[in-house]
Design a protein around this motif. Structure first.
Motif, short mmCIF file in Angstrom:
data_model
loop_
_atom_site.label_atom_id
_atom_site.label_comp_id
_atom_site.label_asym_id
_atom_site.label_seq_id
_atom_site.Cartn_x
_atom_site.Cartn_y
_atom_site.Cartn_z
N LEU A 263 -4.06 -19.90 -12.53
CA LEU A 263 -3.82 -18.46 -12.49
C LEU A 263 -4.13 -17.89 -11.11
O LEU A 263 -3.41 -17.01 -10.61
N GLY A 264 -5.18 -18.40 -10.49
CA GLY A 264 -5.49 -17.98 -9.12
C GLY A 264 -4.39 -18.36 -8.16
O GLY A 264 -4.01 -17.57 -7.28
N SER A 265 -3.86 -19.57 -8.31
CA SER A 265 -2.76 -20.01 -7.45
C SER A 265 -1.54 -19.11 -7.62
O SER A 265 -0.87 -18.74 -6.65
N ALA A 266 -1.23 -18.76 -8.87
CA ALA A 266 -0.07 -17.91 -9.14
C ALA A 266 -0.23 -16.52 -8.54
O ALA A 266 0.71 -15.97 -7.94
N ILE A 267 -1.42 -15.93 -8.67
CA ILE A 267 -1.66 -14.59 -8.12
C ILE A 267 -1.55 -14.61 -6.60
O ILE A 267 -0.92 -13.73 -6.00
N LEU A 268 -2.17 -15.59 -5.96
CA LEU A 268 -2.07 -15.70 -4.50
C LEU A 268 -0.62 -15.88 -4.06
O LEU A 268 -0.18 -15.29 -3.07
N THR A 269 0.13 -16.68 -4.81
CA THR A 269 1.53 -16.93 -4.46
C THR A 269 2.34 -15.64 -4.53
O THR A 269 3.08 -15.29 -3.59
N ASP A 270 2.25 -14.93 -5.63
CA ASP A 270 3.01 -13.69 -5.77
C ASP A 270 2.63 -12.66 -4.71
O ASP A 270 3.48 -11.99 -4.14
N THR A 271 1.32 -12.54 -4.45
CA THR A 271 0.87 -11.57 -3.45
C THR A 271 1.39 -11.94 -2.07
O THR A 271 1.85 -11.08 -1.31
N ALA A 272 1.34 -13.22 -1.74
CA ALA A 272 1.82 -13.68 -0.43
C ALA A 272 3.31 -13.40 -0.28
O ALA A 272 3.77 -12.91 0.76
N LEU A 273 4.09 -13.70 -1.30
CA LEU A 273 5.54 -13.49 -1.22
C LEU A 273 5.88 -12.02 -1.05
O LEU A 273 6.80 -11.66 -0.31
N LYS A 274 5.13 -11.16 -1.72
CA LYS A 274 5.39 -9.73 -1.58
C LYS A 274 4.96 -9.22 -0.20
O LYS A 274 5.65 -8.39 0.41
N LEU A 275 3.84 -9.70 0.31
CA LEU A 275 3.41 -9.30 1.65
C LEU A 275 4.39 -9.79 2.72
O LEU A 275 4.61 -9.13 3.73
N LEU A 276 4.95 -10.96 2.48
CA LEU A 276 5.93 -11.52 3.41
C LEU A 276 7.34 -11.00 3.15
O LEU A 276 8.29 -11.38 3.83
N GLU A 277 7.44 -10.12 2.14
CA GLU A 277 8.71 -9.47 1.79
C GLU A 277 9.77 -10.49 1.39
O GLU A 277 10.93 -10.41 1.76
#
Length: 284
Positions: A263-277
């Motif tokens: 779950l931590g990996s998934a949250i970091l992934t989604d946040t990173a993708l959104k920050l990177l647009e």
């Protein structure tokens, strides 16, 4: 064809994430002695497609892609812990750094496929030694890494820390920064409101809104606060406390619920993708 979400991809590699955590747990090393840990992490990150370079003696900077770069930081070291009925202390991952590293490795593996070869955006993984360097400067590890330029050409920094005092599969985020005359001197004051809110949104999408809360606290040992003084960012506290078995950190009997790590990996992934647009729900 609809591609799997980051949560689905994290679920697919949950066994690997748990395996990485257990392997890291089996090789605990004190501050600036994390040689085996660094070798293990370098091998994994290289296999994902990251380029690797050393930092601060035993630390690692791993990069994939280039251009507008997001950083993820995580600590590597273990602790010297007193164990009942033992005359000498034992070196143990009694704070959860092994689990933190495994979560970041999971996110790195998922993100690597989207970022490999890109010249417009990048991801930098900072594996920091010496977070628990209590016999040295309080912030020795973070200071060595940042002074070596680990955050150069990055626009923001994220981190995750498992928390065995929070019920498993829940999460907490540090309150966003204050502003104006109310601003204090706490590392909390460098949390970026936009990034905290984005991290909260991604956490709620993965865990459910009822399982995510905002808290007033600093980072463990304030180490991550040194990064927040240089770049906007946020920290996620991932709940891993087993029902009826809530444990304090830095204790010999520290234990976590490994089933929450993906779950931590998934949250970091989604946040990173959104920050990177980059579209967060379409991960090839």
């Amino acid at each position: 064809m609809k591609l799997p979400t980051s949560l689905q991809q994290a679920e697919n590699i949950q066994e690997d994430i748990v395996s990485w955590r257990r392997q890291l747990n089996s090789i605990p090393e004190l501050a600036f002695s994390e040689v085996e840990t660094a070798n293990f992490l370098s091998e994994k990150l290289t296999s994902f497609g990251f380029s690797i370079k050393p930092v601060a003696e035993t630390g690692i900077i791993a990069q994939i892609g280039s251009g507008r770069t997001l950083a993820m930081q995580v600590a590597m070291d273990a602790l010297s812990v007193t164990v009942p009925d033992q005359s000498e202390t034992s070196v143990l991952h009694a704070c959860g750094h092994d689990a933190n590293m495994a979560c970041v490795l999971g996110a790195a593996r998922i993100l690597a496929r989207r970022l490999r070869g890109r010249a417009d955006v990048g991801l930098r993984i900072i594996m920091q030694p010496g977070s628990e360097a209590t016999l040295l400067s309080r912030h020795e590890g973070a200071d060595r890494v940042t002074k070596a330029g680990a955050l150069e050409e990055t626009f923001a920094v994220l981190t995750l820390h498992v928390d065995a005092t929070i019920r498993t599969k829940k999460a907490a985020l540090v309150q966003p920064a204050k502003s104006g005359k109310d601003r204090g001197e706490s590392p909390n004051d460098h949390n970026n409101a936009d990034i905290v809110n984005l991290l909260r949104q991604c956490s709620e999408e993965v865990l459910g809104a009822a399982n995510v809360s905002l808290v007033n606290r600093t980072t463990y040992a304030d180490d991550f606060g040194r990064y927040l003084e240089l770049r906007p960012g946020a920290i996620l506290y991932l709940g891993v406390g087993l029902p009826g078995c809530i444990r304090n950190h830095h204790a010999h009997d520290f234990i976590i619920d490994e089933s929450a790590l993906h779950l931590g990996s998934a949250i970091l992934t989604d946040t990173a993708l959104k920050l990177l647009e980059i579209e967060p729900r379409l991960i090839g």
